[in-house]
Write a protein that holds these residues in place. Structure first.
Motif, PDB file in Angstrom:
ATOM      1  N   ALA A   3       0.807  -1.025   0.031  1.00 48.71           N
ATOM      2  CA  ALA A   3      -0.442   0.539  -0.151  1.00 48.71           C
ATOM      3  C   ALA A   3       1.089   1.340   0.010  1.00 48.71           C
ATOM      4  N   LEU A   4       1.790   1.530   0.815  1.00 52.83           N
ATOM      5  CA  LEU A   4       2.744   2.482   0.956  1.00 52.83           C
ATOM      6  C   LEU A   4       3.810   2.330  -0.775  1.00 52.83           C
ATOM      7  N   LEU A   5       4.268   1.660  -1.037  1.00 50.46           N
ATOM      8  CA  LEU A   5       4.872   1.926  -2.741  1.00 50.46           C
ATOM      9  C   LEU A   5       3.868   2.214  -3.285  1.00 50.46           C
ATOM     10  N   GLU A   6       2.453   1.785  -3.712  1.00 50.69           N
ATOM     11  CA  GLU A   6       1.482   2.376  -4.074  1.00 50.69           C
ATOM     12  C   GLU A   6       1.717   4.234  -4.309  1.00 50.69           C
ATOM     13  N   ALA A   7       1.356   4.412  -2.894  1.00 46.77           N
ATOM     14  CA  ALA A   7       2.108   5.664  -2.726  1.00 46.77           C
ATOM     15  C   ALA A   7       2.722   6.279  -3.275  1.00 46.77           C
ATOM     16  N   VAL A   8       3.455   5.504  -3.216  1.00 44.29           N
ATOM     17  CA  VAL A   8       5.140   6.505  -3.308  1.00 44.29           C
ATOM     18  C   VAL A   8       5.073   6.514  -4.977  1.00 44.29           C
ATOM     19  N   ASN A   9       4.552   5.661  -5.646  1.00 44.87           N
ATOM     20  CA  ASN A   9       4.757   5.488  -7.171  1.00 44.87           C
ATOM     21  C   ASN A   9       4.415   6.405  -7.795  1.00 44.87           C
ATOM     22  N   HIS A  10       3.093   6.595  -6.887  1.00 45.50           N
ATOM     23  CA  HIS A  10       1.632   7.681  -8.067  1.00 45.50           C
ATOM     24  C   HIS A  10       2.892   9.558  -6.828  1.00 45.50           C
ATOM     25  N   ALA A  11       3.765   9.137  -5.339  1.00 42.83           N
ATOM     26  CA  ALA A  11       3.680  10.539  -5.209  1.00 42.83           C
ATOM     27  C   ALA A  11       4.637  11.557  -6.050  1.00 42.83           C
ATOM     28  N   GLN A  12       4.495  13.406  -5.799  1.00 40.82           N
ATOM     29  CA  GLN A  12       5.546  14.282  -5.781  1.00 40.82           C
ATOM     30  C   GLN A  12       6.413  14.057  -5.563  1.00 40.82           C
ATOM     31  N   LYS A  13       7.434  14.515  -5.748  1.00 42.36           N
ATOM     32  CA  LYS A  13       9.210  14.373  -5.600  1.00 42.36           C
ATOM     33  C   LYS A  13       8.218  15.727  -4.335  1.00 42.36           C
ATOM     34  N   ALA A  14       7.703  17.217  -3.737  1.00 43.76           N
ATOM     35  CA  ALA A  14       7.558  17.767  -3.256  1.00 43.76           C
ATOM     36  C   ALA A  14       6.877  16.867  -1.931  1.00 43.76           C
ATOM     37  N   ASP A  15       5.940  16.013  -2.319  1.00 47.74           N
ATOM     38  CA  ASP A  15       5.743  14.679  -1.730  1.00 47.74           C
ATOM     39  C   ASP A  15       6.626  14.082  -0.671  1.00 47.74           C
ATOM     40  N   ILE A  16       7.380  13.154  -1.204  1.00 43.87           N
ATOM     41  CA  ILE A  16       8.790  12.874  -0.750  1.00 43.87           C
ATOM     42  C   ILE A  16       8.832  13.416   0.178  1.00 43.87           C
ATOM     43  N   LEU A  17       9.848  14.332  -0.091  1.00 39.84           N
ATOM     44  CA  LEU A  17      10.630  15.563   0.467  1.00 39.84           C
ATOM     45  C   LEU A  17      10.448  15.809   1.831  1.00 39.84           C
ATOM     46  N   ALA A  18       9.040  16.644   1.630  1.00 44.84           N
ATOM     47  CA  ALA A  18       8.226  16.419   3.143  1.00 44.84           C
ATOM     48  C   ALA A  18       8.027  15.605   3.710  1.00 44.84           C
ATOM     49  N   ILE A  19       7.497  13.907   3.510  1.00 44.98           N
ATOM     50  CA  ILE A  19       8.330  12.811   4.579  1.00 44.98           C
ATOM     51  C   ILE A  19       9.354  12.755   4.550  1.00 44.98           C
ATOM     52  N   LEU A  20      10.412  12.625   3.350  1.00 46.99           N
ATOM     53  CA  LEU A  20      12.347  12.326   3.771  1.00 46.99           C
ATOM     54  C   LEU A  20      12.090  13.234   5.465  1.00 46.99           C
ATOM     55  N   LYS A  21      11.785  14.808   5.254  1.00 46.93           N
ATOM     56  CA  LYS A  21      11.718  15.972   6.741  1.00 46.93           C
ATOM     57  C   LYS A  21      11.056  16.026   7.284  1.00 46.93           C
ATOM     58  N   ASP A  22       9.999  15.394   7.758  1.00 46.74           N
ATOM     59  CA  ASP A  22       8.881  15.124   8.838  1.00 46.74           C
ATOM     60  C   ASP A  22      10.211  13.739   9.691  1.00 46.74           C
ATOM     61  N   LYS A  23      10.301  15.727  11.003  1.00 42.14           N
ATOM     62  CA  LYS A  23      11.429  14.871  12.147  1.00 42.14           C
ATOM     63  C   LYS A  23      10.495  13.691  13.359  1.00 42.14           C
ATOM     64  N   SER A  24       9.407  13.696  12.315  1.00 47.42           N
ATOM     65  CA  SER A  24       8.411  12.618  13.245  1.00 47.42           C
ATOM     66  C   SER A  24       8.692  11.223  13.381  1.00 47.42           C
ATOM     67  N   LEU A  25       9.195  11.346  11.634  1.00 45.21           N
ATOM     68  CA  LEU A  25       9.410   9.857  11.052  1.00 45.21           C
ATOM     69  C   LEU A  25      10.456   9.422  10.838  1.00 45.21           C
ATOM     70  N   GLN A  26      11.259  10.218  11.109  1.00 45.59           N
ATOM     71  CA  GLN A  26      12.965   9.858  11.494  1.00 45.59           C
ATOM     72  C   GLN A  26      13.255   8.423  12.130  1.00 45.59           C
ATOM     73  N   ASP A  27      12.097   8.128  12.779  1.00 49.36           N
ATOM     74  CA  ASP A  27      12.240   6.464  13.367  1.00 49.36           C
ATOM     75  C   ASP A  27      12.468   5.559  12.307  1.00 49.36           C
ATOM     76  N   ILE A  28      11.441   5.358  11.406  1.00 44.51           N
ATOM     77  CA  ILE A  28      11.526   4.796  10.196  1.00 44.51           C
ATOM     78  C   ILE A  28      11.742   4.726   8.539  1.00 44.51           C
ATOM     79  N   THR A  29      13.245   6.237   8.837  1.00 42.61           N
ATOM     80  CA  THR A  29      13.929   6.098   7.424  1.00 42.61           C
ATOM     81  C   THR A  29      14.327   5.436   6.897  1.00 42.61           C
TER      82      THR A  29
END
Length: 71
Positions: A6-32
């Motif tokens: 499900a996550l792979l499907e979402a990533v496959n359709h995401a825009q670069k800005a969305d992925i950048l926001a996820i990667l920069k989100d401090k609350s997600l650092q534990d699952i980077t």
């Protein structure tokens, strides 16, 4: 496995800005590293560009664990 797909499907359709926001989100650092697994499996060029911009670019690599996981 269903969550990964499900996550792979979402990533496959995401825009670069969305992925950048996820990667920069401090609350997600534990699952980077897990996010790197999903993005690495993605066919989305923009997702790969986002990872390169944040983690893989050798001049910006600050987390070796993430760099090695994606590489």
């Amino acid at each position: 496995m269903e969550a990964f797909l499900a996550l792979l499907e979402a990533v496959n359709h995401a825009q670069k800005a969305d992925i950048l926001a996820i990667l920069k989100d401090k609350s997600l650092q534990d699952i980077t590293t897990q996010l790197m697994d999903v993005i690495g499996a993605s066919s989305n060029v923009e997702a790969h560009e986002a990872v390169y911009q944040i983690y893989v670019n050798p001049s910006k690599a600050v987390r070796i664990d993430v760099f090695e996981r994606y590489d």
